[in-house]
Enzyme design. Structure first.
Site, PDB file in Angstrom:
ATOM      1  N   ILE A   1      -3.577 -24.602 -93.346  1.00 39.56           N
ATOM      2  CA  ILE A   1      -2.221 -24.957 -92.918  1.00 39.56           C
ATOM      3  C   ILE A   1      -1.233 -23.861 -93.307  1.00 39.56           C
ATOM      4  O   ILE A   1      -0.307 -23.558 -92.554  1.00 39.56           O
ATOM      5  CB  ILE A   1      -1.806 -26.317 -93.500  1.00 39.56           C
ATOM      6  CG1 ILE A   1      -2.655 -27.424 -92.868  1.00 39.56           C
ATOM      7  CG2 ILE A   1      -0.318 -26.592 -93.283  1.00 39.56           C
ATOM      8  CD1 ILE A   1      -2.495 -28.785 -93.515  1.00 39.56           C
TER       9      ILE A   1
ATOM     10  N   ALA B   1      -7.836 -22.209 -89.337  1.00 43.47           N
ATOM     11  CA  ALA B   1      -7.026 -21.614 -90.399  1.00 43.47           C
ATOM     12  C   ALA B   1      -6.589 -22.691 -91.365  1.00 43.47           C
ATOM     13  O   ALA B   1      -6.603 -23.885 -91.037  1.00 43.47           O
ATOM     14  CB  ALA B   1      -5.792 -20.930 -89.799  1.00 43.47           C
TER      15      ALA B   1
ATOM     16  N   ALA C   1      -6.278 -26.591 -87.931  1.00 43.73           N
ATOM     17  CA  ALA C   1      -5.854 -26.370 -89.315  1.00 43.73           C
ATOM     18  C   ALA C   1      -6.392 -27.448 -90.248  1.00 43.73           C
ATOM     19  O   ALA C   1      -6.520 -28.610 -89.871  1.00 43.73           O
ATOM     20  CB  ALA C   1      -4.330 -26.348 -89.389  1.00 43.73           C
ATOM     21  N   CYS C   2      -6.711 -27.026 -91.462  1.00 41.92           N
ATOM     22  CA  CYS C   2      -7.098 -27.961 -92.517  1.00 41.92           C
ATOM     23  C   CYS C   2      -6.594 -27.411 -93.842  1.00 41.92           C
ATOM     24  O   CYS C   2      -5.940 -26.368 -93.880  1.00 41.92           O
ATOM     25  CB  CYS C   2      -8.593 -28.223 -92.525  1.00 41.92           C
ATOM     26  SG  CYS C   2      -9.626 -26.833 -92.994  1.00 41.92           S
ATOM     27  N   ASP C   3      -6.878 -28.101 -94.922  1.00 44.42           N
ATOM     28  CA  ASP C   3      -6.377 -27.678 -96.228  1.00 44.42           C
ATOM     29  C   ASP C   3      -6.751 -26.243 -96.575  1.00 44.42           C
ATOM     30  O   ASP C   3      -5.905 -25.442 -96.938  1.00 44.42           O
ATOM     31  CB  ASP C   3      -6.878 -28.613 -97.330  1.00 44.42           C
ATOM     32  CG  ASP C   3      -6.005 -29.835 -97.484  1.00 44.42           C
ATOM     33  OD1 ASP C   3      -4.782 -29.734 -97.255  1.00 44.42           O
ATOM     34  OD2 ASP C   3      -6.542 -30.894 -97.837  1.00 44.42           O
TER      35      ASP C   3
END
Length: 102
Positions: free
Chosen positions: A46, A44, A15-17
């Site tokens: 977050i 994806a 996950a990242c921004d």
């Protein structure tokens, strides 16, 4: 902090921004490493982590936010995009079927 038996991990989400860029790079790297253990890896944002994720991996700066988004999942933070010790720890836990906390 949550725990999971590494042998039960079937899906890892990076996950990242925005769900692009950095998460794509890490997901590609982990996908190659974890494929031999029948673990799928996807990326994806977050805010869009799928319900079937067993473990979520994100940059350390995003761990608190990610844990708020998915409080019932194991969340592992990393610092380095390539070769971070967190990735090896995840692979060992899955391979050896040991408890993974995060």
């Amino acid at each position: 902090m949550r725990t999971i038996d590494g042998a039960k991990v079937r899906k890892v989400v990076v996950a990242c921004d925005a769900g692009m860029g950095s998460s794509v790079l890490v997901a590609s790297q982990l996908s190659e490493t974890l494929a031999r253990y029948a673990v799928s890896v996807q990326h994806a944002s977050i805010n869009e982590i799928p319900d079937d994720a067993d473990v979520v991996v994100c940059q350390e700066a995003l761990v608190v936010r990610t844990r708020r988004a998915v409080p019932d999942r194991v969340v592992l933070g990393f610092r380095l995009f390539l070769g971070d010790p967190a990735f090896a720890r995840l692979a060992r836990a899955i391979r050896d079927g040991v408890l993974l906390a995060g």
